[in-house]
Design an enzyme around this catalytic site. Structure first.
Site, PDB file in Angstrom:
ATOM      1  N   PRO A 176     -21.308 -37.134 -17.915  1.00 52.14           N
ATOM      2  CA  PRO A 176     -22.163 -38.240 -17.459  1.00 52.14           C
ATOM      3  C   PRO A 176     -23.123 -38.722 -18.546  1.00 52.14           C
ATOM      4  O   PRO A 176     -23.609 -39.843 -18.486  1.00 52.14           O
ATOM      5  CB  PRO A 176     -22.949 -37.642 -16.288  1.00 52.14           C
TER       6      PRO A 176
ATOM      7  N   GLU B  53     -21.399 -26.901 -14.076  1.00 48.51           N
ATOM      8  CA  GLU B  53     -22.524 -27.724 -14.561  1.00 48.51           C
ATOM      9  C   GLU B  53     -22.205 -28.380 -15.902  1.00 48.51           C
ATOM     10  O   GLU B  53     -23.075 -29.008 -16.507  1.00 48.51           O
ATOM     11  CB  GLU B  53     -23.800 -26.885 -14.661  1.00 48.51           C
TER      12      GLU B  53
ATOM     13  N   ARG C 159      -1.982 -49.053 -18.283  1.00 49.29           N
ATOM     14  CA  ARG C 159      -1.585 -50.400 -17.849  1.00 49.29           C
ATOM     15  C   ARG C 159      -1.677 -51.435 -18.966  1.00 49.29           C
ATOM     16  O   ARG C 159      -1.151 -52.535 -18.856  1.00 49.29           O
ATOM     17  CB  ARG C 159      -2.369 -50.828 -16.611  1.00 49.29           C
TER      18      ARG C 159
ATOM     19  N   ASP D  20      -6.772 -60.029 -16.577  1.00 51.23           N
ATOM     20  CA  ASP D  20      -7.654 -59.150 -15.806  1.00 51.23           C
ATOM     21  C   ASP D  20      -9.123 -59.399 -16.113  1.00 51.23           C
ATOM     22  O   ASP D  20      -9.460 -59.922 -17.163  1.00 51.23           O
ATOM     23  CB  ASP D  20      -7.370 -57.681 -16.160  1.00 51.23           C
TER      24      ASP D  20
HETATM   25  N1  SAM Z   1     -24.614 -31.005 -14.911  1.00 52.62           N
HETATM   26  C1  SAM Z   1     -23.941 -32.197 -15.339  1.00 52.62           C
HETATM   27  C2  SAM Z   1     -24.930 -33.332 -15.451  1.00 52.62           C
HETATM   28  O1  SAM Z   1     -25.840 -33.404 -14.636  1.00 52.62           O
HETATM   29  O2  SAM Z   1     -24.745 -34.188 -16.339  1.00 52.62           O
HETATM   30  C3  SAM Z   1     -22.848 -32.589 -14.363  1.00 52.62           C
HETATM   31  C4  SAM Z   1     -21.641 -31.735 -14.430  1.00 52.62           C
HETATM   32  S1  SAM Z   1     -20.355 -32.316 -13.409  1.00 52.62           S
HETATM   33  C5  SAM Z   1     -20.709 -31.564 -11.878  1.00 52.62           C
HETATM   34  C6  SAM Z   1     -18.937 -31.460 -13.979  1.00 52.62           C
HETATM   35  C7  SAM Z   1     -18.074 -32.233 -14.944  1.00 52.62           C
HETATM   36  O3  SAM Z   1     -17.616 -33.426 -14.349  1.00 52.62           O
HETATM   37  C8  SAM Z   1     -18.705 -32.678 -16.244  1.00 52.62           C
HETATM   38  O4  SAM Z   1     -18.723 -31.652 -17.210  1.00 52.62           O
HETATM   39  C9  SAM Z   1     -17.813 -33.826 -16.667  1.00 52.62           C
HETATM   40  O5  SAM Z   1     -16.667 -33.382 -17.361  1.00 52.62           O
HETATM   41  C10 SAM Z   1     -17.388 -34.414 -15.329  1.00 52.62           C
HETATM   42  N2  SAM Z   1     -18.151 -35.627 -14.949  1.00 52.62           N
HETATM   43  C11 SAM Z   1     -18.986 -35.751 -13.897  1.00 52.62           C
HETATM   44  N3  SAM Z   1     -19.487 -36.981 -13.820  1.00 52.62           N
HETATM   45  C12 SAM Z   1     -18.947 -37.682 -14.837  1.00 52.62           C
HETATM   46  C13 SAM Z   1     -19.087 -39.022 -15.303  1.00 52.62           C
HETATM   47  N4  SAM Z   1     -19.889 -39.890 -14.697  1.00 52.62           N
HETATM   48  N5  SAM Z   1     -18.377 -39.395 -16.396  1.00 52.62           N
HETATM   49  C14 SAM Z   1     -17.563 -38.530 -17.027  1.00 52.62           C
HETATM   50  N6  SAM Z   1     -17.401 -37.236 -16.641  1.00 52.62           N
HETATM   51  C15 SAM Z   1     -18.080 -36.816 -15.563  1.00 52.62           C
END
Ligand code: SAM
Length: 226
Positions: A89, A116, A153, A168
């Protein structure tokens, strides 16, 4: 052929989305090749553990660095030119431009987190950190599938009509698609706009352009004022 590798603890997540519609067609036509690498295969202890408690305390578990880095190195061994993208994220935002940039690369590797997230020390082993939006998913797999689908795509020969991807949303910076209508001509009292039934192609093109611009302006305003 476009070569994508996915580093994940849940390879089975991808079975269904890759077995239907456009991704399936692309794989069957040998336009795309998608391989999963199981991160757990690179665990270094006898329990094959992939997660551990965070130093400093706090809730949840973190992905251990050894299996993650082991999986990244395996992806680079299979494809030395691959571009390794860590899904998180806190990464830079994924956009249509990024999808276009990625399909020009010799290969791409998508690293999916769980729990996490990752031990920070793995970032030196990746080429880029990428987010699919300002929200938190349970794992990187749905994010990887979004990225993968949007790339597939765009690959030449994948879509039935060569025009579909060109027209698109976002193909022209920031401009959304226009509204579309199909049969019936009247649905629950709502009529298809007259211009689309006129047969006047110049007028139809102009109307579509106006609608696309209006939509792009209106939706952007709405998002920024929310
Ligand atoms: N503790 C992290 C934080 O607050 O940023 C969130 C971890 S999330 C529960 C677990 C995994 O989901 C991350 O390591 C990532 O690979 C993926 N993930 C979750 N949200 C994402 C997003 N918006 N974009 C990309 N990957 C995401």
């Amino acid at each position: 052929m476009f070569y994508a590798q996915i580093l994940t603890l849940f390879p089975e997540f991808f079975d269904s989305p890759l077995a239907c519609s456009i991704p399936k067609r692309a794989i069957e036509a040998n336009i795309a090749n998608v391989e999963c690498i199981q991160i757990r295969d690179f665990a270094t202890d006898k329990h094959r553990s992939v997660d551990d408690n965070p130093y400093g305390g706090g809730p949840g578990m973190l992905m251990k660095p050894e299996p993650v880095v082991g999986a990244i190195r395996e992806a680079r061994r299979r494809d030395p030119n691959t571009h390794v993208v860590m899904l998180t994220p806190s990464g830079t935002a994924f956009t249509q431009d990024k999808a276009l940039e990625y399909i020009k690369k010799p290969g791409i590797t998508l690293l999916c987190g769980r729990y996490e997230g990752f031990d920070e020390r793995i970032v030196d082993d990746v080429d880029e950190e990428l987010s699919v939006g300002d929200y938190v998913l349970s794992g990187g797999e749905p994010a990887a599938m979004c990225v993968l689908d949007s790339m597939i795509r765009l690959l030449p020969g994948v879509l039935g009509s060569a025009e579909s991807a060109v027209l698109d949303s976002f193909t022209e910076a920031g401009i959304l698609d226009w509204p579309h209508y199909t049969r019936p001509e009247v649905f629950e009292g709502k009529r298809v706009p007259d211009v689309l039934l006129s047969g006047n192609h110049a007028k139809i093109e102009l109307w579509r352009r106006e609608q696309a611009l209006e939509r792009s302006l209106y939706r952007k305003k709405k998002t920024s004022s929310d």
